[in-house]
Design an enzyme around this catalytic site. Structure first.
Site, PDB file in Angstrom:
ATOM      1  N   HIS A  17       0.381   7.828   8.951  1.00 42.80           N
ATOM      2  CA  HIS A  17       1.486   8.765   8.667  1.00 42.80           C
ATOM      3  C   HIS A  17       1.329  10.029   9.516  1.00 42.80           C
ATOM      4  CE1 HIS A  17       1.528   6.756   4.439  1.00 42.80           C
ATOM      5  NE2 HIS A  17       2.565   6.299   5.120  1.00 42.80           N
ATOM      6  N   LYS A  41       7.291   2.617  -8.592  1.00 40.82           N
ATOM      7  CA  LYS A  41       6.192   1.938  -7.886  1.00 40.82           C
ATOM      8  C   LYS A  41       4.844   2.224  -8.544  1.00 40.82           C
ATOM      9  CE  LYS A  41       8.518   1.661  -3.432  1.00 40.82           C
ATOM     10  NZ  LYS A  41       8.560   2.022  -2.028  1.00 40.82           N
ATOM     11  N   ARG A  90       5.338  -0.786  12.036  1.00 39.31           N
ATOM     12  CA  ARG A  90       4.001  -1.199  12.470  1.00 39.31           C
ATOM     13  C   ARG A  90       4.015  -2.596  13.071  1.00 39.31           C
ATOM     14  NH1 ARG A  90       1.899  -0.104   6.598  1.00 39.31           N
ATOM     15  NH2 ARG A  90       3.894  -1.155   6.414  1.00 39.31           N
ATOM     16  N   SER A 128      -0.841   2.393   2.944  1.00 33.96           N
ATOM     17  CA  SER A 128      -1.374   3.086   1.758  1.00 33.96           C
ATOM     18  C   SER A 128      -1.891   2.054   0.756  1.00 33.96           C
ATOM     19  CB  SER A 128      -0.287   3.936   1.105  1.00 33.96           C
ATOM     20  OG  SER A 128       0.146   4.936   1.989  1.00 33.96           O
TER      21      SER A 128
HETATM   22  O1  PNS Z   1       6.900   4.673   1.698  1.00 30.32           O
HETATM   23  P1  PNS Z   1       7.996   3.802   1.148  1.00 30.32           P
HETATM   24  O2  PNS Z   1       7.730   3.511  -0.315  1.00 30.32           O
HETATM   25  O3  PNS Z   1       8.205   2.553   1.971  1.00 30.32           O
HETATM   26  O4  PNS Z   1       9.360   4.650   1.251  1.00 30.32           O
HETATM   27  C1  PNS Z   1      10.584   4.114   0.801  1.00 30.32           C
HETATM   28  C2  PNS Z   1      11.609   5.243   0.589  1.00 30.32           C
HETATM   29  C3  PNS Z   1      11.077   6.241  -0.411  1.00 30.32           C
HETATM   30  C4  PNS Z   1      11.888   5.932   1.898  1.00 30.32           C
HETATM   31  C5  PNS Z   1      12.924   4.573   0.054  1.00 30.32           C
HETATM   32  O5  PNS Z   1      12.612   3.817  -1.088  1.00 30.32           O
HETATM   33  C6  PNS Z   1      13.994   5.605  -0.277  1.00 30.32           C
HETATM   34  O6  PNS Z   1      14.643   6.103   0.593  1.00 30.32           O
HETATM   35  N1  PNS Z   1      14.121   5.941  -1.581  1.00 30.32           N
HETATM   36  C7  PNS Z   1      15.098   6.913  -2.039  1.00 30.32           C
HETATM   37  C8  PNS Z   1      16.244   6.252  -2.785  1.00 30.32           C
HETATM   38  C9  PNS Z   1      17.280   5.710  -1.832  1.00 30.32           C
HETATM   39  O7  PNS Z   1      17.925   6.428  -1.084  1.00 30.32           O
HETATM   40  N2  PNS Z   1      17.428   4.378  -1.859  1.00 30.32           N
HETATM   41  C10 PNS Z   1      18.376   3.676  -1.005  1.00 30.32           C
HETATM   42  C11 PNS Z   1      17.705   3.276   0.311  1.00 30.32           C
HETATM   43  S1  PNS Z   1      18.713   2.188   1.209  1.00 30.32           S
END
Ligand code: PNS
Length: 165
Positions: A17, A41, A90, A128
């Site tokens: 990150h 999560k 990645r 993570s």
């Molecule tokens: O590190 P992660 O868990 O892969 O991140 C995922 C994240 C938090 C970026 C994604 O779940 C997100 O944007 N969540 C906010 C809610 C939202 O907007 N959901 C619609 C996404 S299409």
């Protein structure tokens, strides 16, 4: 003023990150590391803990800040007057989910562009989830996370197991 939002759960923040933050900080005037609550999560670290670990990690980056958000990412990007969402890619295995998310976010808000960036090749295996698993099993994660994150992981999950001979 070009602002990029780098969203994620960051449970916890890794060297991968941080590598992406360094790269994005060169391209944008302001980068906001946006920590999603991600309660569904079942994160190991609370939102406040994740934020504190990130803030310590980005101390050397004058144009990078960290913030928390809840709800739709595109709404947060609007609220911050951001132009782009940064996501790390990645491996090919990341692509399908990331592609779906990027297109859905575009559907929700035409104005928001998603930019995919690749971390340094040595971090392509890093996540993570894997870092937590190694730490949980008593492995040494010092090569994969900033030192204060390693300390926080040990506080949560116990010390490094002695090497068996
Ligand atoms: O590190 P992660 O868990 O892969 O991140 C995922 C994240 C938090 C970026 C994604 O779940 C997100 O944007 N969540 C906010 C809610 C939202 O907007 N959901 C619609 C996404 S299409």
């Amino acid at each position: 003023m070009r602002t990029a939002i780098y969203p994620g759960s960051f449970d916890p923040f890794t060297n991968g990150h941080l590598d992406l933050v360094h790269r994005a900080a060169k391209l944008f005037d302001h980068v906001i590391v946006a920590v999603a609550k991600s309660e569904g999560k079942g994160p190991l670290f609370s939102l406040d803990e994740r934020l504190a670990l990130i803030r310590q990690s980005i101390q050397g980056e004058p144009n990078v800040t960290a913030d928390a958000f809840d709800g739709l990412l595109v709404n947060y990007v609007d609220q911050q007057e951001g132009q782009a969402v940064i996501r790390g890619l990645r491996a090919v295995s990341d692509f399908e989910f990331e592609f779906q998310m990027a297109l859905m976010n575009r559907k929700l808000n035409e104005r928001v562009e998603t930019i995919f960036m690749m971390p340094k090749d040595t971090y392509t295996f890093l996540s993570s989830r894997i870092v937590k698993e190694i730490a949980r099993l008593g492995g040494d994660v010092s090569a994969f996370v900033p030192s204060h994150v390693g300390v926080a992981l040990r506080e949560k999950l116990g010390p490094i197991a002695p090497k068996s001979s």
